[in-house]
Each structure stands twice: as structure tokens, then as C-alpha cells.
Design an enzyme around this catalytic site. Structure first.
Site, PDB file in Angstrom:
ATOM      1  N   SER A  54       0.809  -0.977  -0.272  1.00 41.42           N
ATOM      2  CA  SER A  54       0.057   0.013  -0.244  1.00 41.42           C
ATOM      3  C   SER A  54       1.131   1.174  -0.197  1.00 41.42           C
ATOM      4  O   SER A  54       1.952   0.953  -1.058  1.00 41.42           O
ATOM      5  CB  SER A  54      -1.243   0.007   1.310  1.00 41.42           C
ATOM      6  OG  SER A  54      -1.729   1.147   1.480  1.00 41.42           O
ATOM      7  N   ASP A 105      -3.006   6.814  -3.430  1.00 43.94           N
ATOM      8  CA  ASP A 105      -2.466   6.191  -2.457  1.00 43.94           C
ATOM      9  C   ASP A 105      -1.267   4.961  -3.425  1.00 43.94           C
ATOM     10  O   ASP A 105      -1.543   4.698  -4.645  1.00 43.94           O
ATOM     11  CB  ASP A 105      -2.764   5.845  -1.155  1.00 43.94           C
ATOM     12  CG  ASP A 105      -3.154   4.424  -1.066  1.00 43.94           C
ATOM     13  OD1 ASP A 105      -3.787   3.669  -2.139  1.00 43.94           O
ATOM     14  OD2 ASP A 105      -3.375   3.616  -0.118  1.00 43.94           O
ATOM     15  N   ASP A 111      -1.379   2.057  -3.758  1.00 45.29           N
ATOM     16  CA  ASP A 111      -1.879   0.872  -4.482  1.00 45.29           C
ATOM     17  C   ASP A 111      -3.612   1.114  -4.677  1.00 45.29           C
ATOM     18  O   ASP A 111      -4.246  -0.038  -5.549  1.00 45.29           O
ATOM     19  CB  ASP A 111      -1.952  -0.542  -3.316  1.00 45.29           C
ATOM     20  CG  ASP A 111      -2.992   0.038  -2.218  1.00 45.29           C
ATOM     21  OD1 ASP A 111      -3.205   0.328  -1.990  1.00 45.29           O
ATOM     22  OD2 ASP A 111      -3.713  -1.334  -1.961  1.00 45.29           O
ATOM     23  N   ASP A 166      -6.314   1.642  -3.196  1.00 43.73           N
ATOM     24  CA  ASP A 166      -7.661   2.043  -2.910  1.00 43.73           C
ATOM     25  C   ASP A 166      -8.092   3.170  -2.075  1.00 43.73           C
ATOM     26  O   ASP A 166      -9.180   3.008  -0.860  1.00 43.73           O
ATOM     27  CB  ASP A 166      -7.750   0.705  -2.232  1.00 43.73           C
ATOM     28  CG  ASP A 166      -6.582   1.027  -0.815  1.00 43.73           C
ATOM     29  OD1 ASP A 166      -5.926   1.886  -0.616  1.00 43.73           O
ATOM     30  OD2 ASP A 166      -6.623  -0.242  -0.637  1.00 43.73           O
TER      31      ASP A 166
END
Length: 378
Positions: A30, A161, A163, A165
Site C-alpha cells: 500500500s 495512494d 495501491d 484504494d
């Protein structure tokens, strides 16, 4: 095994639905540093976490004969369905910042097919993150996007961000639209079509959000922090929309409750197109508040729950108004303050919000006093 290739975490959830798969695994850190890579897991459409994850990890693996692995890119199908879900977007001028994260390739394809003008920043995937850290909840990471919006005369700027999401937004003046403010803007749009709908926001969110949703005729529900916990809370109360201050946004309809920042961005563009006003006008219409950032206080793991419990007991004896859906949120006439145990670190987190600086100072003093009584200091 279908290898869908590099892309945002929400694309993995889409692939499970689109290809009718039994589950999915996304390898991602992430927005965390490279040494904190991990897995996000789905069984069907269900997120695997907490007790379910522990149960899965405890099971003995069984070897099964046969099977195969193949490459199955879904980028085109993903973009197609994103655009099919949302119509009526006006030709806006938008600056986008992928933050050198995994959403870059999809964002390029998406922007090509949207009306208006689009300025793309940091779409090349680079895990060293040369431009800035890809966490749009931190204002310092939005400086490049703010400059692009101001210099280019854009209607707004949108960041993702690492990744893809979580979403961050700035208005046409380059000012932050914080995630609870964004959720309120989206809720206003939703409630035009679904009067009385329930909207969830996490315990860190502004009092302004909850009061304004109720004033608009909606039901505002406070829920614990953590994206999987927000989603669970939405299901429990039948919410149509939910989100948390870190930038996760969930729609129950249209996209299977996935916290997909690209989908949230399209819903934002449509809401802005329908509203007849700018995000800057919306921001200025909100009651003025002052607040602290989210502070993290070092606390031994074994003491985290105990400290929150000690503070809770003292507040209960004092007759304070306390919301306990996640730690303690203490409501006062001046505003509110929050104390909760971090789910990922040996720390407590806290935040205060008030209508002016004097009230904020009083709330901070209350929080400091309670922490001191339990042997901790900010």
C-alpha cells in the site's frame, strides 16, 4: 491461478468478480515502506481479516492435483466497467497524481476516455517513490498536486495512494478537501437521489460531517476506524455510502462495496458536475473548525487497552458524554477529542476538534490530563 499483472488493489477485487473466481491475493505494501510488503486477501467477495485470517492461517494446507497458472490481464475490462458505472460527467479540467504507485497505468487509460482536460503526474510505477511518498492523507505529499492545480487553472486535483484504494482531493484553489469533507460532498449528492439513506464515517471524522448529513435528512452512523471495519459497519446498518479519514470510500451500490479510489474519483466528478458549484464553494460553506492532526503516542502493547480502559472509567465517573464504538470519543460543548489504541503499532492515537483555538486548547488540556493520570504524555 490467473495472474492479472501490475495494478491497483481494487482491480484485483474487480477481477474476482469479472472472472468469477474463488478468491484473490494482492501483493502490496500500500503506502507503507518497501520492507512492509504483505497480502490483501479475498475469499469470494469477502475480505479475510481478524479471526477469519487466523483460522485460515491455522489450517493445514492440502496438495491438490492438476491446476494451472496463466496470465489474464484485466486492465481494459476494468476501465470499461468503471466508465459504464458512471455517466453524466462534465468536461472538467483535472490534475491527477498517481504518486508513482500501482494505479498509474489504469489512470492513463481512464483519463484518455474522460471528457475535459487531464493533467497526469507521476504515472510511471516506481517503488522508490521519487516525487513524494504516496499517502494522500498527509498534506505534505499533496504539494506537487496543489501546484499543478493552481498553475494549470484546474477545477480540482485527485491523488491516490500506493495501491489505489485511497483518494485525496484538492479544490481549484489548491486547498485540501479532507476525506470527511469529501465524504460529505458525496453524501450530499447521494441524498438527492436516495433521501434518508444511511452514511457511515469513522470515529476520527469531523462533527460537521455527522451534523450536516442529519440536516440533509440522511442517517449518519459513526463506526470504528479501519477500512474492513467500515465496510462491516456499512453492512450492519445498511449504509449506502461509507468512508474513513484516511481516504477509503465505499459505495454499497454499483461497485460491490469495494474501496476503489478510481471509482470514488469518478463519482466525485459526477457529483461535481451535478452540483452546479465548485469544491471551493463547498469548502467555504462548511462551518469553520480547528483541529489537531492525528497524533500517535508510544505505549507498551500490553498497556494500550488498559490505558483506554482507565481513561474510560474516570470519564464515566465524571459523567462525560462518550462514544465507545472505537476507543473513546468524548463529546463536549466545545467540540470533541478521541483516544484509541492503534491496531498496527504499539501506540495510542488521539485527535481533537473545536470551533476555535481557545476551545481546542481546553480540549487538548483535558486529553493531556487524562493521559498524565495514566502515566503517558503527548
Amino acid at each position: 491461478v490467473h495472474r492479472i499483472g501490475l495494478g491497483p488493489t481494487p482491480m484485483m477485487a474487480f477481477a474476482v468478480r469479472h472472472l468469477n473466481l474463488d478468491g484473490g491475493i494482492m501483493v502490496t505494501a500500500s503506502h507503507n515502506p518497501p520492507n512492509e510488503n504483505g497480502f490483501k486477501l479475498l475469499l469470494g467477495s469477502e475480505r479475510i481479516h481478524g479471526a477469519a485470517l487466523q483460522s485460515l492461517a491455522a489450517r493445514s494446507p492440502l496438495r491438490a492435483p492438476g491446476g494451472c497458472a496463466e496470465r489474464r490481464p484485466v486492465h481494459t475490462a476494468y476501465v470499461d466497467q468503471l466508465l459504464e458505472q458512471v455517466s453524466g460527467i462534465a468536461p472538467l479540467k483535472v490534475a491527477w497524481d498517481a504518486g508513482n504507485g500501482a494505479a498509474g497505468q489504469v489512470l492513463e487509460r481512464l483519463a484518455e476516455r474522460l471528457p475535459g482536460q487531464h493533467v497526469l503526474l507521476n504515472v510511471d510505477v516506481d517503488g522508490t517513490f521519487p516525487a513524494h511518498h504516496p499517502d494522500p492523507a498527509v498534506e505534505a505529499n499533496m504539494a506537487q498536486l496543489k501546484a499543478a492545480v493552481r498553475y494549470g487553472g484546474c477545477d480540482l486535483g485527485i491523488a491516490f495512494d500506493g495501491d489505489g484504494d485511497r483518494i485525496g482531493v484538492v479544490d481549484s484553489e489548491g486547498e485540501m478537501i479532507w476525506a470527511d469533507q469529501l465524504l460529505l460532498f458525496l453524501a450530499e449528492d447521494l441524498l438527492r437521489d436516495r433521501p434518508g439513506a444511511t452514511v457511515c464515517a469513522d470515529v476520527k471524522s469531523s462533527r460537521v460531517f455527522f451534523e450536516r448529513v442529519r440536516a440533509l435528512g440522511g442517517r449518519a452512523s459513526m463506526c470504528p476506524s479501519g477500512y474492513v471495519r467500515v465496510r462491516d459497519a456499512m453492512r450492519a446498518c445498511g449504509a449506502a455510502l461509507g468512508g474513513e479519514l484516511s481516504g477509503h470510500v465505499f459505495y454499497a451500490d454499483g461497485w460491490d462495496g469495494t474501496d476503489d479510489a478510481l471509482y470514488a474519483a469518478l463519482r466525485l466528478l459526477r457529483a461535481l458536475s451535478r452540483s452546479g458549484r465548485s469544491l471551493s464553494d463547498f469548502r467555504r460553506s462548511l462551518p469553520a473548525t480547528v483541529y489537531t492532526p492525528e497524533r500517535r503516542i508510544a505505549c507498551p502493547e500490553a498497556r494500550k487497552a488498559a490505558v483506554v480502559g482507565e481513561v474510560s472509567e474516570r470519564l464515566e465517573r465524571a459523567g462525560a458524554r462518550v462514544e465507545r464504538c472505537d476507543g473513546l470519543r468524548v463529546e463536549t460543548d466545545d467540540g470533541w477529542w478521541l483516544l484509541r489504541a492503534s491496531g498496527t503499532e504499539s501506540k495510542l492515537t488521539c485527535r481533537c476538534e473545536a470551533s476555535d483555538a481557545d476551545d481546542l486548547a481546553r480540549l487538548e488540556a483535558q486529553l493531556r490530563e487524562q493521559l498524565a493520570l495514566s502515566g503517558l504524555a503527548i
